[in-house]
Every structure is written in structure tokens, then in C-alpha cells.
Design a protein around this motif. Sequence first.
Motif, mmCIF file in Angstrom:
data_model
loop_
_atom_site.group_PDB
_atom_site.id
_atom_site.type_symbol
_atom_site.label_atom_id
_atom_site.label_comp_id
_atom_site.label_asym_id
_atom_site.label_seq_id
_atom_site.Cartn_x
_atom_site.Cartn_y
_atom_site.Cartn_z
ATOM 1 N N LEU A 19 13.534 1.074 38.461
ATOM 2 C CA LEU A 19 14.113 -0.130 37.873
ATOM 3 C C LEU A 19 15.361 0.183 37.059
ATOM 4 N N TYR A 20 15.431 1.405 36.534
ATOM 5 C CA TYR A 20 16.566 1.780 35.698
ATOM 6 C C TYR A 20 17.393 2.895 36.344
ATOM 7 N N ALA A 21 17.356 2.978 37.655
ATOM 8 C CA ALA A 21 18.171 3.947 38.378
ATOM 9 C C ALA A 21 19.577 3.374 38.600
ATOM 10 N N LEU A 22 20.579 4.232 38.508
ATOM 11 C CA LEU A 22 21.937 3.788 38.806
ATOM 12 C C LEU A 22 22.070 3.490 40.293
ATOM 13 N N PRO A 23 22.640 2.339 40.650
ATOM 14 C CA PRO A 23 22.862 2.051 42.074
ATOM 15 C C PRO A 23 23.813 3.059 42.684
ATOM 16 N N ALA A 24 23.712 3.259 43.983
ATOM 17 C CA ALA A 24 24.565 4.213 44.684
ATOM 18 C C ALA A 24 26.037 3.896 44.445
ATOM 19 N N THR A 70 27.173 11.869 33.453
ATOM 20 C CA THR A 70 27.225 11.392 34.828
ATOM 21 C C THR A 70 25.827 11.259 35.422
ATOM 22 N N ASN A 71 25.605 10.167 36.134
ATOM 23 C CA ASN A 71 24.346 9.883 36.838
ATOM 24 C C ASN A 71 23.190 9.534 35.912
ATOM 25 N N HIS A 72 23.436 9.461 34.601
ATOM 26 C CA HIS A 72 22.385 9.069 33.669
ATOM 27 C C HIS A 72 22.639 7.646 33.201
ATOM 28 N N ASN A 73 21.749 6.776 33.496
ATOM 29 C CA ASN A 73 21.847 5.394 33.026
ATOM 30 C C ASN A 73 21.356 5.355 31.574
ATOM 31 N N LEU A 74 22.073 6.056 30.714
ATOM 32 C CA LEU A 74 21.702 6.187 29.312
ATOM 33 C C LEU A 74 22.949 6.042 28.441
#
Length: 517
Positions: free
Chosen positions: A384-389, A444-448
Motif C-alpha cells: 500500500l505504501y510502495a512507490l509506483p514504478a 531514493t526508492n524510499h517512500n519516507l
Amino acid sequence: MQQYPAGIWEGTVGSGTSQRTMVGFIEAGEDGKGGDFYLARGAAGAGGYDAIFGLLRTNLTAVVASGVTYFSSQDGKFAPNLTLRGTAAPNPATGKIATINGNYSNPAGTAAATGGSTSFKLNYSKLNDYQASAQLIEGTYRGTGVFGGNWVITVSARGALSGRMGGCTVQGSIAPRSQDSAAYAVTMNLSGDESSCGSRGTQQSGLAVLRFDTSNLPNGIWVFTRNSIGPNNTFVLNGLADPRQPSIPSTTPLSAAGNWAGTLTLPPGVSGDPDIHGMLLPDGGFFFYTNSSFNHNVLHGRFIRYGNDITTNRFVTANDSVFFDRLTVGTVGGKGGYIDGVLVDATLESAGNNAMASRLTGTYNYASQPGGYPTRFTMQPDPLYALPAGKQPNVNAIVGTYRMAGSSFGGHQVDIDIAADGSITGATSNECVIVGKLLGDLGTNHNLYRVEAFGFLNSPTTPDNFIGCELSSGPSQSGSASALFDNQGNVIGLRILTAGLSQGGQRSHTVFVGSKR
């Protein structure tokens, strides 16, 4: 040829419609010709298991037992001084003992009485091929039919046993008996109140044996015990193992940073929220919460690699993590209380070779924890909290207004605005003003996103006769935020997880999970 009967045995007892399963063990004794034995058999006409135990010896192929006692589970009565005789036969190919056929005399005076002898046929069990180990026995097992109710026991990696049997709480230990045995030594101490635990104050000791599926994973357990402290009694547990997560070891250090979600395995006899969610920052800071419909339990602190070894994927806390129990009474009489000194032990695992973690498993525990034993967690990266491609974290993407319903924030509705400069403002339905600062992404790549100076203030428009913002006395908080995306990669929600500690020792925290308006 002399036969040596030590080991686990399985077979049948009786014949025709009265035939039942029989399983148990025979000790080797000092010379290998036999010692104490314990056989469990399906009770006639009822659930559960009767027991036959005593001293069994072999003389070449002759089997003779002495001091034999029969226990009937139907009426709880013992029949002493039975006879048990039989014949042992070897496997023609190996010469080792393979079968024991025999009979035992009538357990007169019990519900199991038959008026004559009863025959049995036993085979040397394939369970003897599974050498006992602490790693194999670790897990949770459950069943029915003892103490008038259900039972569940959990065995830790260090052999601590805990659980509940009917109305009794049980604690004890379980460990391999020897390096060349499939059996485990068991001790269990029962406690409880007089009305629900008739066996309180007793101690049992005996033996356990695991059962296995076609993949050689433990899928069940037999436990045979007798009272070592307390009145004469004996118990047979026949349980199933809870499903196990396969181990996914990694030979390279893994990154734990990201958003995680999973489930909790609470200590036996303890009820509570089954789900766990949260985040782990690149610097080791973590904030997890349970998905309750009203307020949340919270666990937060900082992970370090075990032994400060940068190559290990085991993470621990230095006794400085904090647990917030939403159901306890706080220090000022409010709902919820903080518990310091929580120990967390976790391991990262990976299903690939990309240095990315695919599972986080572990335990957390503290001295006053309900059930007396650690709570287990198993978590995976939260989709649910993954970054979209193709997307990277960007503060501009989460600019907007978000609302969290009152049912999830201590009964108060919360509205939060994120400005283009990262300023956080907002208000609650109980007259709290919200302030804070979103400082940017955490890699990078961290939705944080880092959140600082987050807190609650009294509204300047609060009427004189209104209680005002109860949270305004709390310390400033820090933590992180994460965006929630739809299938098209649009931001549709925002989560903010923060905690604070004042110099005077006062704590505060916030779990905000809001939808974009």
C-alpha cells in the motif's frame, strides 16, 4: 537375538470396531534392554487418550513389563498392577527391532475395563529418524480434549514453553533429550484460580515427539507427561503445529528501510490486535502500530545490527524501545500507558539477490507483558505504501489536505495540510492546532519523508468554558511520513508516524492515517 526396544512406537490396540491408535516410547535403560515406558491409546467410546506406563524389559525377543498402571481418561481412574507381555521381532534386513506384539490385562475398576486382556501391535516409528533439535521444536501447537477444553503451547528458540490448557496457564521448558534421540524432555508448571484450573500448583514432566509432513516440516506434536509434583495424574497432548514461515537467509547485508506490514502472534491466552504496520528508517529508527479501529498500540525505538556487525541481518534494540498499550490506564488517568525497556530482536530475510529485504521477523517483550512471553511478528514490505514504478519521493507530490476519521484518532477527527514548503498545519475536532515540518525525502526508492517539530497547541479561539487541547502539554515529536498511492500512481492518502520525549520524561506519539480530500 537380543532386541533393544528404545525409541518411539506407533500402532494399534484392540480389534474390530474397538480398535484404537496407540503411540508412545520406551526408554533404553542402562543396558539398552528397556526401561520406563509410556503408551497412549485412544480412549474407548470417548475422545482423548488413556495411558499405560511402567517398566518394560526385553530378554532376547520376550517382552515383559512390571509395575504397570493403566489410566482411564473417561473417569480419571487408575488401575495398578496390570501385566503386559509380548514378543519383539527384528527387521530381517537390518536385524534391528521392528515390531512388538503383545497384550495387557484388564484395567478393572475403570471405565476402560473389558473383562479380559487386550492385544496391541506396535511398529518402530519413522519418527525416530528425526533427530531432536531446538530449531525443529520452536513453534506453536494446539489441540483439544485435555482439562475439559482447548490447549495451546508455544516453544521459543531457547526452549521456553508457555501456553494455556483449559483454564490453566502453563509455563515450563522443552529441550532435546540427547544428540541421537527424536525425543524432547518436557516440564510443565500449571497455575490458575481454583474455579478454572483444578490442576493448579502441579508440575508435570515427561517427553514430547514431533510429527512431520511430506516436506519434513513439523506439523504436529505428541506430549506425554506425569505429575512430578502434586497428586497422581498423567496427560497426553495430541496437537497440530501452526503453519511455519520458511527461512529465507541472505548472505549479504540487507537494507531494512521502508514501509512494512504483517501479523502478530500473541502469547498463548492473550487476545489483542492481530495486525501490525509501520516504517523503518535508514538510520534504524522504527515505528510500528497495530491496526485497531479505535486508537493504536505502538512500538517504537531504534534498531542496531547485532554485535555492531555490519555484515549481519539480525537487528536488536538496546533495551530502549517503548511500547504504548492503548488499553491500560495512563499515568494521569487517561487511556493508554507507556512501557519503557522493551527488547526487540528481529531478522531481515530476502527472497532475491538484490540486497532488498522481503521479510522481517522477530519478537518484542517486556517484563510486564501479558502472557509472560514475547510477542512474535512477521512483516513484509507494505504494498500500500510502495512507490509506483518510475516514481521517486517528492514533497510536491504530497502537497494537499488529508483527513482522518474520529473513530481512529482517540475519537477526534483530524485534518492536516501539507504546504509546498513542507509546512504541516491542521486541527482536530477537540480544538487542537497541529504544527510541524516535513523536511524532505529519506532516500531514493524510499517512500519516507522526515517529519520534525510535530505537535499540538491550544486553539486561540477555544472558549473559556472548554477543556481545550489535552495533547498540547506533550513534547515536540519527530518521525516520518509516507504517501498512499492508487493504481494510477496518484497520491490518495498520507501516513504520519511520530514520537516525542521531553527532558522531564514525558512521552507522546501520533498515528495519523488520512485520506486526501
